[in-house]
Write a protein that holds these residues in place. Structure first.
Motif, PDB file in Angstrom:
ATOM      1  N   THR A  79      13.684  -1.817   8.102  1.00 41.00           N
ATOM      2  CA  THR A  79      13.283  -0.816   9.086  1.00 41.00           C
ATOM      3  C   THR A  79      14.415  -0.159   9.861  1.00 41.00           C
ATOM      4  OG1 THR A  79      12.934  -2.582  10.682  1.00 41.00           O
ATOM      5  CG2 THR A  79      11.018  -1.857   9.402  1.00 41.00           C
ATOM      6  N   GLU A  89      10.684  -6.071   8.244  1.00 40.62           N
ATOM      7  CA  GLU A  89       9.381  -6.560   8.664  1.00 40.62           C
ATOM      8  C   GLU A  89       8.563  -6.906   7.437  1.00 40.62           C
ATOM      9  OE1 GLU A  89       7.686  -3.373  10.966  1.00 40.62           O
ATOM     10  OE2 GLU A  89       6.890  -2.374   9.188  1.00 40.62           O
ATOM     11  N   ARG A  91       4.864  -6.892   5.840  1.00 44.94           N
ATOM     12  CA  ARG A  91       3.613  -6.145   5.980  1.00 44.94           C
ATOM     13  C   ARG A  91       2.505  -7.005   5.396  1.00 44.94           C
ATOM     14  NH1 ARG A  91       3.560  -0.333   4.618  1.00 44.94           N
ATOM     15  NH2 ARG A  91       2.293  -0.355   6.481  1.00 44.94           N
ATOM     16  N   THR A  97       1.970  -6.534  11.007  1.00 44.73           N
ATOM     17  CA  THR A  97       3.393  -6.554  10.660  1.00 44.73           C
ATOM     18  C   THR A  97       4.081  -7.639  11.473  1.00 44.73           C
ATOM     19  OG1 THR A  97       3.950  -4.879  12.307  1.00 44.73           O
ATOM     20  CG2 THR A  97       3.483  -4.087  10.086  1.00 44.73           C
TER      21      THR A  97
END
Length: 177
Positions: A79, A89, A91, A97
């Motif tokens: 990110t 992160e 998902r 998240t």
């Protein structure tokens, strides 16, 4: 958002730190070299090799806990770069998240065979263009490639890198240049 794959694990040109090299799968084929720690490089290489230890490694434990809580990891995203550190992160399903270290996210993606996505601005900031060159050795033999066009990796080189990782200590990386 561009997708990347783990292209290689190696050592930086000064030979002081392991490098995780991610390659864009579509588009320009940019590569994103990221310095990582020895334990992190070992975890990534363990997953790349397909080895399954008798007891779960930390990333496998995380997968088990997420599943036990009724969720599923669907992918990972790199990110941002903040203060020279890459952030990622996980998902999960249902829009959840979870912040992650980059190496943990990549190792989980390898473990679960999930896509690794990178924010375009992160890729643009840290990546370099990959130049593809037809290289021949002194005997005019082309470098061997597999069916996907990737260079065939010399098992002796992989074993030498594994031995390096097994024997290296953090002090090996703190030597002044």
């Amino acid at each position: 958002m561009p997708e990347v794959r783990v292209m290689a694990l190696g050592v930086d040109p000064q030979g002081s730190r392991p490098l995780l090299v991610l390659q864009e799968t579509d588009g320009r084929g940019r590569v994103l070299p990221i310095a990582v720690g020895i334990p992190e490089a070992q975890a990534v290489e363990l997953e790349r090799s397909g080895a399954r230890p008798e007891r779960p490694q930390t990333h496998a434990l995380i997968c088990n806990v997420v599943e036990a809580l009724g969720h599923r990891i669907e992918g990972v995203r790199i990110t941002e770069i903040r203060d020279g550190i890459y952030h990622a992160e996980l998902r999960l399903d249902r829009g959840v998240t979870v912040s992650s270290r980059l190496t943990d996210a990549v190792t989980l993606a390898l473990h679960l065979e999930l896509p690794i996505l990178v924010e375009e601005d992160v890729l643009a900031a840290g990546a370099t263009e990959l130049a593809v060159v037809n290289v021949e050795d002194d005997q005019d033999e082309e470098i061997a490639v597999d069916e996907s066009g990737e260079p065939v990796v010399d098992p002796d080189e992989v074993e030498a890198f594994r031995k390096f990782l097994d024997q290296a200590s953090p002090e090996d990386f703190d030597k002044p240049s």
